[in-house]
Design a protein around this motif. Structure first.
Motif, PDB file in Angstrom:
ATOM      1  N   VAL A  85       0.838  -1.199   0.000  1.00 30.42           N
ATOM      2  CA  VAL A  85       0.000   0.000   0.000  1.00 30.42           C
ATOM      3  C   VAL A  85       0.877   1.254   0.000  1.00 30.42           C
ATOM      4  CG1 VAL A  85      -1.710   1.329   1.303  1.00 30.42           C
ATOM      5  CG2 VAL A  85      -1.972  -1.147   1.072  1.00 30.42           C
ATOM      6  N   GLN A  86       1.979   1.229   0.760  1.00 32.98           N
ATOM      7  CA  GLN A  86       2.889   2.369   0.756  1.00 32.98           C
ATOM      8  C   GLN A  86       3.527   2.562  -0.618  1.00 32.98           C
ATOM      9  OE1 GLN A  86       3.597   4.729   3.431  1.00 32.98           O
ATOM     10  NE2 GLN A  86       4.176   5.666   1.483  1.00 32.98           N
ATOM     11  N   LEU A  87       3.897   1.475  -1.283  1.00 33.86           N
ATOM     12  CA  LEU A  87       4.447   1.574  -2.635  1.00 33.86           C
ATOM     13  C   LEU A  87       3.416   2.138  -3.608  1.00 33.86           C
ATOM     14  CD1 LEU A  87       6.413  -1.809  -2.854  1.00 33.86           C
ATOM     15  CD2 LEU A  87       7.408   0.493  -2.912  1.00 33.86           C
ATOM     16  N   TYR A  88       2.163   1.755  -3.412  1.00 31.87           N
ATOM     17  CA  TYR A  88       1.086   2.327  -4.234  1.00 31.87           C
ATOM     18  C   TYR A  88       1.014   3.834  -4.038  1.00 31.87           C
ATOM     19  CZ  TYR A  88      -3.715   3.846  -5.161  1.00 31.87           C
ATOM     20  OH  TYR A  88      -4.824   4.560  -5.584  1.00 31.87           O
ATOM     21  N   PHE A  89       1.065   4.289  -2.791  1.00 26.19           N
ATOM     22  CA  PHE A  89       1.023   5.736  -2.545  1.00 26.19           C
ATOM     23  C   PHE A  89       2.276   6.431  -3.061  1.00 26.19           C
ATOM     24  CE2 PHE A  89      -2.173   4.753   0.900  1.00 26.19           C
ATOM     25  CZ  PHE A  89      -3.206   5.416   0.283  1.00 26.19           C
ATOM     26  N   ASP A  90       3.398   5.726  -3.061  1.00 22.28           N
ATOM     27  CA  ASP A  90       4.643   6.323  -3.554  1.00 22.28           C
ATOM     28  C   ASP A  90       4.631   6.494  -5.079  1.00 22.28           C
ATOM     29  OD1 ASP A  90       5.721   6.473  -1.037  1.00 22.28           O
ATOM     30  OD2 ASP A  90       6.899   4.634  -1.209  1.00 22.28           O
ATOM     31  N   TYR A  91       4.191   5.470  -5.812  1.00 25.57           N
ATOM     32  CA  TYR A  91       4.415   5.438  -7.254  1.00 25.57           C
ATOM     33  C   TYR A  91       3.172   5.543  -8.123  1.00 25.57           C
ATOM     34  CZ  TYR A  91       9.202   4.109  -6.150  1.00 25.57           C
ATOM     35  OH  TYR A  91      10.483   4.110  -5.678  1.00 25.57           O
ATOM     36  N   ILE A  92       1.980   5.405  -7.557  1.00 24.23           N
ATOM     37  CA  ILE A  92       0.762   5.421  -8.366  1.00 24.23           C
ATOM     38  C   ILE A  92      -0.178   6.561  -7.959  1.00 24.23           C
ATOM     39  CG2 ILE A  92      -1.247   4.101  -9.105  1.00 24.23           C
ATOM     40  CD1 ILE A  92       1.380   2.904 -10.068  1.00 24.23           C
ATOM     41  N   HIS A  93      -0.553   6.581  -6.705  1.00 22.11           N
ATOM     42  CA  HIS A  93      -1.542   7.542  -6.213  1.00 22.11           C
ATOM     43  C   HIS A  93      -1.039   8.968  -6.408  1.00 22.11           C
ATOM     44  CE1 HIS A  93      -4.204   9.423  -3.074  1.00 22.11           C
ATOM     45  NE2 HIS A  93      -5.049   8.568  -3.593  1.00 22.11           N
ATOM     46  N   ASN A  94      -1.953   9.846  -6.796  1.00 21.42           N
ATOM     47  CA  ASN A  94      -1.672  11.264  -7.091  1.00 21.42           C
ATOM     48  C   ASN A  94      -0.927  11.464  -8.412  1.00 21.42           C
ATOM     49  OD1 ASN A  94      -2.911  12.161  -4.756  1.00 21.42           O
ATOM     50  ND2 ASN A  94      -1.012  12.295  -3.592  1.00 21.42           N
ATOM     51  N   GLN A  95      -0.465  10.391  -9.012  1.00 18.38           N
ATOM     52  CA  GLN A  95       0.178  10.492 -10.324  1.00 18.38           C
ATOM     53  C   GLN A  95      -0.719   9.871 -11.391  1.00 18.38           C
ATOM     54  OE1 GLN A  95       4.518   9.246  -9.634  1.00 18.38           O
ATOM     55  NE2 GLN A  95       3.555   8.975  -7.636  1.00 18.38           N
ATOM     56  N   PHE A  96      -1.335   8.744 -11.045  1.00 22.11           N
ATOM     57  CA  PHE A  96      -2.276   8.046 -11.919  1.00 22.11           C
ATOM     58  C   PHE A  96      -3.706   8.520 -11.643  1.00 22.11           C
ATOM     59  CE2 PHE A  96      -1.249   3.789 -14.070  1.00 22.11           C
ATOM     60  CZ  PHE A  96      -2.090   4.068 -15.127  1.00 22.11           C
ATOM     61  N   HIS A  97      -4.027   8.685 -10.377  1.00 24.52           N
ATOM     62  CA  HIS A  97      -5.355   9.091  -9.912  1.00 24.52           C
ATOM     63  C   HIS A  97      -5.241   9.479  -8.444  1.00 24.52           C
ATOM     64  CE1 HIS A  97      -5.278   4.509  -9.574  1.00 24.52           C
ATOM     65  NE2 HIS A  97      -5.100   4.958  -8.345  1.00 24.52           N
ATOM     66  N   THR A  98      -6.303  10.035  -7.874  1.00 22.13           N
ATOM     67  CA  THR A  98      -6.329  10.430  -6.465  1.00 22.13           C
ATOM     68  C   THR A  98      -7.626   9.906  -5.853  1.00 22.13           C
ATOM     69  OG1 THR A  98      -5.016  12.414  -6.887  1.00 22.13           O
ATOM     70  CG2 THR A  98      -6.307  12.372  -4.856  1.00 22.13           C
ATOM     71  N   LEU A  99      -7.511   8.927  -4.948  1.00 24.55           N
ATOM     72  CA  LEU A  99      -8.704   8.244  -4.439  1.00 24.55           C
ATOM     73  C   LEU A  99      -8.805   8.186  -2.926  1.00 24.55           C
ATOM     74  CD1 LEU A  99      -8.599   5.102  -6.798  1.00 24.55           C
ATOM     75  CD2 LEU A  99      -9.975   7.169  -7.101  1.00 24.55           C
ATOM     76  N   PHE A 100      -7.685   8.340  -2.220  1.00 20.10           N
ATOM     77  CA  PHE A 100      -7.686   8.066  -0.785  1.00 20.10           C
ATOM     78  C   PHE A 100      -6.972   9.171   0.003  1.00 20.10           C
ATOM     79  CE2 PHE A 100      -7.329   3.937  -3.059  1.00 20.10           C
ATOM     80  CZ  PHE A 100      -8.566   3.409  -2.721  1.00 20.10           C
ATOM     81  N   HIS A 101      -7.125   9.089   1.316  1.00 20.33           N
ATOM     82  CA  HIS A 101      -6.356   9.908   2.254  1.00 20.33           C
ATOM     83  C   HIS A 101      -5.259   9.006   2.811  1.00 20.33           C
ATOM     84  CE1 HIS A 101      -5.753  11.744   6.391  1.00 20.33           C
ATOM     85  NE2 HIS A 101      -5.542  12.765   5.590  1.00 20.33           N
TER      86      HIS A 101
END
Length: 518
Positions: A85-101
């Protein structure tokens, strides 16, 4: 946490819920002959726990039906789940899409309070970046398939909720990561329609954090819709939203579910997502403009006026930025120090790529000799491409800021073709040397990305197709026609080379990539 005991009606009127001994319904609902709904509040702790229990029960039933045992080797242990999940926030989230806090989501994962319908597609996106022995023997780019299928089995389309919207976006992202733009658009389509049916931005929220997440998800859908719809030549699904822009990023990250909204305490702001949204509105019009150019063969004053207007909008966006959001090494370092370096880079990869798209057709100068600014626009295209490359280099050189999401490959391929233009047509030896150096560095970055994403083979093939087109017909390689439009926007598909006139090449791709494993 004490479990709520009031029924829905008493909770809404904020009055004590009284149930007489021996009765099932409260006195308020009985007196008014209304249904007494005694369930935990939607979105609350106990409601989420109930949904997770239902989801796990469904998963166990599906596993039993298919003869699948949930063994240790098929489901990551908690420590690895947190890492993924941390890797997802590092490399995907906010760059691919923004879905979570991120802070509250990670806390929920640690407490085992996140549904697997969200976790599986997250793992599908992030497992490729893990070095854990759990994935030993499986190539990074191939680790997502099993997680995608498990996530799909748990998805209940009939359950209209924020969780289902988020799950559909994640599954769409996981599919496009493997080059499947059909499944991507189906899942994005479901997410867009469900968000509208739920009226997500106007849903009653139990706290400011919940409301902000709803707003961010809706804006994220709007941005994704522009990219994905254009790539498959289908109409947009999301309407123009009349809702607030997302809040400052650092303020958002510091927000808790029990905290009120407060103004940022610093004199520095970080409105990254808000600026990305404003920029994405311009992309929509640039895509429409390029389509119109190909369809109606715009030229002369009509072409000049349209380009001037869009160019001004890009310039106005940049000029209106707060000083901290300007593209400078100091600002990048500041955002990187706050864990937002990749996010900051993503904004400017968008900005410079949109400039590439707008001005690209002017690299083919001959048809526009009657347009006074044709040469200026060609230089703007080269400037945007150069700055895009430099932003990527800076991101890779800055600790914890490297950008590895798939769209990096697409925009870098387009920027590389602009460098090819310089090699073909420039007589300036300094420019030629710089462009050659950029091309070599870009190939290295594409090869680095290739280990993570199976679609990188398509990106490399697209560049080869462009190179072959240049070898055979230098004079028409940069014409904005139907082939070029596909090359610029259909980022998940293979592109064949044009059928051009044969000419002798001034350089070869093999010469540039000597020693690199392509």
């Amino acid at each position: 946490m004490r479990k709520p005991t009031a029924c829905e009606a008493c909770r809404n009127r904020r009055r004590k819920c009284k149930i007489l001994e021996g009765e099932r319904d409260c006195t308020h609902c009985t007196a008014r002959r209304i249904k007494c709904i005694q369930k935990p509040p939607v979105g609350g702790y106990y409601h989420q726990s109930a949904l997770i229990s239902e989801s796990r029960l469904l998963e166990n039933r599906l596993d039993a039906h298919n003869g699948i045992q949930e063994a240790e080797n098929t489901y990551p242990p908690l420590a690895l789940r947190l890492e993924l999940v941390q890797l997802y926030f590092d490399y995907i989230h906010n760059q691919f899409h923004t879905l979570f806090h991120p802070p509250s989501f990670l806390a929920s994962v640690a407490e085992d309070r996140v549904e697997n319908v969200l976790l599986y597609p997250i793992f599908a996106l992030s497992a490729r970046f893990s070095t854990d022995p759990f994935f030993g023997g499986t190539a990074p780019s191939e680790r997502g398939a099993a997680f995608i299928s498990r996530g799909e089995r748990l998805l209940q389309i009939s359950r209209a909720s924020l969780t289902t919207v988020q799950a559909c976006v994640l599954l769409g992202a996981a599919y496009i990561a493997d080059g499947d733009d059909v499944s991507e658009n189906v899942y994005y389509g479901i997410a867009c329609r469900m968000a509208q049916l739920l009226d997500l931005p106007n849903c009653v929220a139990s706290n400011p954090l919940e409301r902000e997440i709803n707003i961010r998800v809706c804006w994220s859908l709007c941005m994704v819709d522009v990219w994905s719809s254009t790539a498959v030549k289908l109409p947009k699904l999301m309407p123009n939203l009349n809702i607030p822009l997302p809040m400052d990023e650092l303020q958002y990250l510091a927000l808790g579910s029990d905290m009120p909204l407060v103004s940022p305490g610093s004199d520095r702001s970080s409105p990254i997502l808000a600026e990305m949204i404003k920029l994405n509105r311009i992309l929509l019009d640039i895509n429409d403009f390029n389509e119109l150019c190909v369809q109606d063969h715009l030229e002369g004053v009509q072409l000049e006026d349209a380009v001037q207007q869009l160019s001004k909008r890009l310039d106005d966006w940049y000029e209106a930025l707060p000083d901290i959001m300007r593209d400078t090494p100091e600002n990048f370092a500041w955002f990187a120090s706050h864990g937002l370096g990749r996010y900051f880079a993503a904004v400017y990869l968008g900005y410079y790529h949109f400039g590439q798209l707008l001005f690209y057709q002017f690299l083919h100068v001959e048809p526009y000799s009657s347009i006074p600014s044709a040469g200026l626009y060609a230089e703007k295209c080269k400037d945007h491409a150069a700055r895009l490359c430099e932003m990527i280099y800076r991101a890779f050189e800055t600790p914890n800021s490297d950008v590895l999401y798939t769209m990096v490959a697409h925009v870098l391929v387009i920027a590389s073709t602009v460098q090819i233009h310089t090699l073909l047509f420039s007589s300036d030896e300094v420019r030629i040397s710089v462009s050659r150096s950029r091309l070599e560095r870009n190939f290295g970055i594409l090869l680095h990305l290739k280990q993570y994403w199976s679609t990188l083979s398509r990106a490399m093939n697209r560049l080869r197709a462009f190179h072959d087109t240049c070898r055979k017909s230098m004079d028409t390689s940069f014409v904005l026609d139907r082939w070029m439009l596909r090359f610029l926007v259909e980022f998940a598909k293979e592109v064949e080379e044009k059928e051009p006139d044969v000419q002798s090449p001034l350089w070869t791709l093999a010469g540039l990539t000597q020693g690199l494993d392509l």
